[in-house]
Structure formats: structure tokens, C-alpha cells
Design a protein around this motif. Sequence first.
Motif, PDB file in Angstrom:
ATOM      1  N   LEU A   1       0.796  -1.121  -0.090  1.00 16.23           N
ATOM      2  CA  LEU A   1      -0.113  -0.006   0.151  1.00 16.23           C
ATOM      3  C   LEU A   1       0.929   1.178   0.042  1.00 16.23           C
ATOM      4  O   LEU A   1       1.595   1.396   1.080  1.00 16.23           O
ATOM      5  N   ARG A   2       1.147   1.541  -1.272  1.00  9.61           N
ATOM      6  CA  ARG A   2       2.108   2.850  -1.407  1.00  9.61           C
ATOM      7  C   ARG A   2       1.670   4.080  -0.870  1.00  9.61           C
ATOM      8  O   ARG A   2       0.828   4.573  -1.268  1.00  9.61           O
ATOM      9  N   GLN A   3       2.642   4.725   0.078  1.00 11.29           N
ATOM     10  CA  GLN A   3       2.159   5.937   0.719  1.00 11.29           C
ATOM     11  C   GLN A   3       2.911   7.028   0.156  1.00 11.29           C
ATOM     12  O   GLN A   3       4.130   7.058  -0.580  1.00 11.29           O
ATOM     13  N   ASP A   4       2.298   8.463   0.079  1.00 13.06           N
ATOM     14  CA  ASP A   4       3.127   9.304  -0.379  1.00 13.06           C
ATOM     15  C   ASP A   4       4.149   9.888   0.220  1.00 13.06           C
ATOM     16  O   ASP A   4       4.171  10.112   1.475  1.00 13.06           O
ATOM     17  N   GLY A   5       5.546   9.569   0.034  1.00 16.05           N
ATOM     18  CA  GLY A   5       6.697   9.869   0.650  1.00 16.05           C
ATOM     19  C   GLY A   5       7.278  11.295   0.233  1.00 16.05           C
ATOM     20  O   GLY A   5       8.668  11.163   0.651  1.00 16.05           O
TER      21      GLY A   5
END
Length: 471
Positions: free
Chosen positions: A409-413
Motif C-alpha cells: 500500500l504505497r504511501q506518499d513519501g
Amino acid sequence: MRLILLLVVLGLSAPLSADYFSDEDLAIARELRERALVRDGGFDVVEDLTTRVGPRLAGTEADARAVAWAVELLNGLGFDRVWKEPVTFPTWSRNFERVRVTSPVEQRMEALAIGYSPATPEGGIEAEVVMFDDLDALLNAEPEDVAGRIVFIRNRMERSRDGSGYGPAVQARSRGAIVAAEKGAVGVIIRSIGTSTNRFAHTGGMRFDLGQRRLPAAAISNPDADQLERLIALGEPVRLHMEIDAQKTEAYTSHNVIAEITGATSPEKIVALGAHLDSWDVGTGALDDGAGIAIITEAGRLILDLDRRPDRSIHLIFFAAEEVGLWGGRAWAEAHHQNFENLQLGAESDFGAGQIYEIGARVLDEAWPVIEAIQRELAPLGIDLGRRQASGGPDFLPSLPHGLAVVDLRQDGTTYFDYHHTENDTLDKIDPVDLAQNAAAYAVLAWLAAQSPVDFGSGPALLEQERSRAQ
Ligand SMILES: [Zn+2]
């Protein structure tokens, strides 16, 4: 008539989530999602962890307190089973580090020793600096240009939403002190692997094999690295003094802490949500990875509150000793890989507290439509369908060669690396609204994965699929 035809065609070409999940399971997924969004995403959990335990470097007294804190928390929340699994690793701790330019002008540099850096001899070391653009440039250097000097690797990490600037830049930290040692250098300084322009340094680990010679190594803040570059550009020899006091000790045993929501019909099959409990010794490890602990705990709490249990079991894994070398992830893979056919899916939250924008997965082909169906329930959270590949997060990396199916679940980094591994990784950087979006996504993922009509293919099946695709 035409409308009905259109609906039939649409129905055939675009599968509905209802093709994979019962109406009741979908209703529960939507309820979990909506309930999560009106809460604070587990902010209370990360607040308590970072306040009561604080920084918790693996192998320290604070690590032991964190493990006790986790067991008490998870038992108190009413999980069906809570237990600890041993994780053994060499520890490292810092006392202090001092770096200063001594020539052509005197100036202190804001620095942090890199994890597993040896101490300098008492009184420190002083030598002329030799600068390299990146690790490759150092690898290509002639030993006579390096011997007796302090190596400075200046590569700068690029900012991006997906954090893709980290991988190339971090080579300087993970391997610089070993490569420089082979060429006869006496110490290593790197530009911090981070995107902040503030005057604090980013620490982190280095990779090494036991017995390999390492050099004293420290990261300096981005503005100090800029200054050092300018001093070198003046053309006069630049000399640095560095003093590090730190120690590595022999084996210490910490623990992965695991909590289970026992499945109602297939309890032996497991959906695993992960985060790591340890942190660096600077800051309070709020974003890295207190946020992940909060997110998966809140997801578990939401599912525990339902008046029924999922079909499969759900595990929360609080991994030990991630920062100092993925020791918890390695121990878990070692302890469980024989059972990976029952370990359905792994997903770790370890990228701060930014909102999730995309789901990706490494699963069997037959299970991909289920991932698509799960994504349709995540879409109202602003989560798109991503690549058919995933790593599952750092602590599941050691499980990938055994064939564990994983979801990202790719987070805004975008801002994550402004704070990563610094004194500035503190609770105020976490927005409970973003945290709630994360918890909503993990709750929906865990619930629907536990109700999936098909298994996700962990183990030999997934490895076989990858082998045949590679041919
Ligand atoms: Zn982390």
C-alpha cells in the motif's frame, strides 16, 4: 432494451467486487472504511509509544521496554493470542560524534555517526579530505588517491513521491565505509541521505559482513555538505577532524511481537500486517516506524470490534531490529517459511504517515482479480491500482525468496525523507487525518484478504510462476 444490453456488456467486461466477495463481506469492508475515517488512525498508539518509550534503538534498554509496551497494548486490546518470538543480533550504540573542518578554516559540522561505525582512536583522527561524486566514483578510484585520507561522498538524494531517490543515494551509506577501508582511507563522511535542508544529519545503517574491516563513518547535514563542497572548490587542501565514540557488542536477543485475530473457518491461514517496533536513537521514531505500528494496530482494532471473526486469521507483527539490519524480518522468515503456503499475504507499513495512493501486489495470476476487487473498495480512499509487483515492505524482504505473496500500500513519501532517521522525526509530523486514511486501507485489505475466495499463492506456487515467466 439497449440499456439492458449495455449493462450486460459492461457487466462482462468490468467484473464487480461482488463476483469475488459476498454482499456481507463487502458491506463490512465499507463499514470498516467509513468507521476508520472518522477516527484518528491510531494516533493514540504512536503518541503513547513515542512518549512512554521514546527512541528505542534495537538492543538497548528502551528496546526491551518497547517490547513490554507492545505485549501489554495488544493484550489489552483483546487479541485472541499475543506472543513473542526471539530475534538475535549484534548491537551498536553511540556515545558521541564530532566532526569539524580544521583547514583552511575552522568550522564545526553537524554530524551523526552511521550505525555500526567503529569508534575512532581516542582524540579522533585528522586527515585531508578526498571527495567523490558517489559510491561508483569511489569504487573506481586508485588506492593511492584514497590512502590515509578521509573520504567524502557527496551524492544528494532526490525528492519524489515514491521515495525512489533513496535506493541509489543510500549506497554511499551502506557500502562507503567498507569500500573506503579496502582502499586505505582512515574515515568516511557522507552527505546525509535525506531531502531536508535543515542543519541536522540523517543517520542510518551500514552493511557489513562479520570480520569485514569498517571505518569510522558519519553523515553530515545537507547544508554542511554544501559548505564542505564549497571549501573543497576553493582549491586548497581541506582537512577534517572526526571523533566518534560508539560500541558494538555481541549478541542480544529482542523479540518480534505478534498478535492474532483467529480466523473462524480457516484459522491456519494467515494474513500478516507488519510494522517495526524499533527506531534509531535520534528523534522518537514517530514516522519511522511508530506510524506503522499505529496504522496496523488501528486496523486490527477495527476488525476486532466487528461482531464476527474473519474466515482466515489476521496477524499483526511488530518486527524487532529492522533499522540495524532487518533482523526481525530475517528471524520471522527463518521461523515460518516452511508454513508459507498458509501465510497468505504480507504487507508492512514502514514509510511514514503520508496518504496511500496506490496498491501493488505480488500474487498468483489467479489471485490478481481479487487484488483488483480489493482496489475497487480502496478507490474511495484515493487509492489506484498499481503494478503487479511488490516487496511487501523491508521486513518481508527476507521472505521473498521463499515465495511469500505480498501487497504494497504505497504511501506518499514526498516529505518522508525530510525527517527520516533524524532528531526531527517526532510526533508533530503525523497528521491524524492521513493516519486514518492509512488505517482504513489496511483494515479493508486485511478483512477482504481474509475473506478471499482464492489463496494468494505463497510458497512454491508463486516461485514456480515467477520461474516460468522469467523463461
Ligand atoms: Zn523504518
